[in-house]
Design a protein around this motif. Structure first.
Motif, PDB file in Angstrom:
ATOM      1  N   PRO A 238       7.390  -0.632  -6.078  1.00 23.29           N
ATOM      2  CA  PRO A 238       6.128  -1.086  -5.492  1.00 23.29           C
ATOM      3  C   PRO A 238       5.580  -0.014  -4.551  1.00 23.29           C
ATOM      4  CG  PRO A 238       7.798  -2.813  -5.359  1.00 23.29           C
ATOM      5  CD  PRO A 238       8.488  -1.551  -5.797  1.00 23.29           C
ATOM      6  N   THR A 239       4.366   0.414  -4.816  1.00 23.92           N
ATOM      7  CA  THR A 239       3.789   1.487  -4.011  1.00 23.92           C
ATOM      8  C   THR A 239       2.279   1.356  -3.945  1.00 23.92           C
ATOM      9  OG1 THR A 239       3.789   3.878  -3.679  1.00 23.92           O
ATOM     10  CG2 THR A 239       3.644   3.117  -5.942  1.00 23.92           C
ATOM     11  N   ARG A 240       1.731   1.862  -2.879  1.00 22.63           N
ATOM     12  CA  ARG A 240       0.279   1.898  -2.688  1.00 22.63           C
ATOM     13  C   ARG A 240      -0.042   3.202  -1.980  1.00 22.63           C
ATOM     14  NH1 ARG A 240      -4.551  -0.340  -2.452  1.00 22.63           N
ATOM     15  NH2 ARG A 240      -5.759  -0.462  -0.532  1.00 22.63           N
ATOM     16  N   GLN A 241      -1.118   3.836  -2.405  1.00 19.45           N
ATOM     17  CA  GLN A 241      -1.575   5.055  -1.748  1.00 19.45           C
ATOM     18  C   GLN A 241      -3.002   4.857  -1.272  1.00 19.45           C
ATOM     19  OE1 GLN A 241      -1.433   8.646  -4.102  1.00 19.45           O
ATOM     20  NE2 GLN A 241      -2.295   9.874  -2.478  1.00 19.45           N
ATOM     21  N   VAL A 242      -3.234   5.196  -0.017  1.00 13.16           N
ATOM     22  CA  VAL A 242      -4.575   5.179   0.564  1.00 13.16           C
ATOM     23  C   VAL A 242      -4.839   6.577   1.098  1.00 13.16           C
ATOM     24  CG1 VAL A 242      -6.103   4.137   2.278  1.00 13.16           C
ATOM     25  CG2 VAL A 242      -4.298   2.753   1.214  1.00 13.16           C
ATOM     26  N   THR A 243      -5.900   7.199   0.589  1.00 19.24           N
ATOM     27  CA  THR A 243      -6.264   8.540   1.020  1.00 19.24           C
ATOM     28  C   THR A 243      -7.563   8.465   1.806  1.00 19.24           C
ATOM     29  OG1 THR A 243      -5.180   9.477  -0.917  1.00 19.24           O
ATOM     30  CG2 THR A 243      -6.752  10.890   0.233  1.00 19.24           C
TER      31      THR A 243
ATOM     32  N   ALA B 204      14.981   5.591  -6.162  1.00 17.75           N
ATOM     33  CA  ALA B 204      14.064   4.920  -5.236  1.00 17.75           C
ATOM     34  C   ALA B 204      13.899   3.450  -5.590  1.00 17.75           C
ATOM     35  CB  ALA B 204      12.706   5.615  -5.252  1.00 17.75           C
ATOM     36  N   THR B 205      13.970   2.606  -4.567  1.00 22.69           N
ATOM     37  CA  THR B 205      13.740   1.171  -4.749  1.00 22.69           C
ATOM     38  C   THR B 205      12.878   0.585  -3.633  1.00 22.69           C
ATOM     39  OG1 THR B 205      15.772   0.609  -3.555  1.00 22.69           O
ATOM     40  CG2 THR B 205      15.936   0.820  -5.970  1.00 22.69           C
TER      41      THR B 205
ATOM     42  N   ALA C  48       5.229   9.323  -9.277  1.00 21.75           N
ATOM     43  CA  ALA C  48       6.657   9.204  -9.603  1.00 21.75           C
ATOM     44  C   ALA C  48       7.180   7.813  -9.254  1.00 21.75           C
ATOM     45  CB  ALA C  48       7.449  10.274  -8.866  1.00 21.75           C
ATOM     46  N   LEU C  49       6.774   7.276  -8.119  1.00 24.38           N
ATOM     47  CA  LEU C  49       7.203   5.927  -7.733  1.00 24.38           C
ATOM     48  C   LEU C  49       6.696   4.899  -8.739  1.00 24.38           C
ATOM     49  CD1 LEU C  49       6.678   6.180  -3.882  1.00 24.38           C
ATOM     50  CD2 LEU C  49       8.869   5.848  -5.047  1.00 24.38           C
ATOM     51  N   LEU C  50       5.454   5.041  -9.169  1.00 30.31           N
ATOM     52  CA  LEU C  50       4.915   4.118 -10.167  1.00 30.31           C
ATOM     53  C   LEU C  50       5.697   4.205 -11.472  1.00 30.31           C
ATOM     54  CD1 LEU C  50       1.039   4.419  -9.731  1.00 30.31           C
ATOM     55  CD2 LEU C  50       2.528   2.516  -9.046  1.00 30.31           C
TER      56      LEU C  50
END
Length: 106
Positions: A68-73, A35-36, A61-63
């Motif tokens: 670069p990743t962001r999660q909003v729940t 993943a990139t 896993a991405l972190l």
């Protein structure tokens, strides 16, 4: 996850070792080392089709792989984001993400 859907997609029950292997191979987590692409995860906390734990696992896993990743729940939301304030926030998050990762092309 939605087991009936999984069985339809894979052609058999997840209890079958061959089907489980096929689903595991198709899982994004099985290929996370490649993943990139910057990834934004927007998820309902009460999603019963794709439980938020799956987003949590992908995010972690991405972190770990420095993607670069962001999660909003969104609390109180299921598979579809319905509350007006949450829809507004979802749009804001998406536009900000695209502005950052597409160089302001939105």
């Amino acid at each position: 996850c939605n087991h009936a859907f999984s069985e339809w997609v894979a052609g058999g029950p997840v209890s079958d070792p061959a089907i489980r292997a096929l689903l595991t191979d198709r899982s994004p987590l099985s290929h996370i080392h490649r993943a990139t692409t910057p990834t934004l995860l927007l998820h309902g906390a009460l999603d019963r089709c794709t439980p938020v734990g799956q987003a949590d696992a992908l995010y972690a896993a991405l972190l770990r792989h420095r993607v670069p990743t962001r999660q909003v729940t969104f609390p109180r939301e299921g598979h579809d984001i319905r509350e007006t304030a949450h829809r507004a926030r979802l749009s804001q998050e998406a536009v900000a993400w695209f502005d950052t990762h597409l160089g302001g092309a939105t």
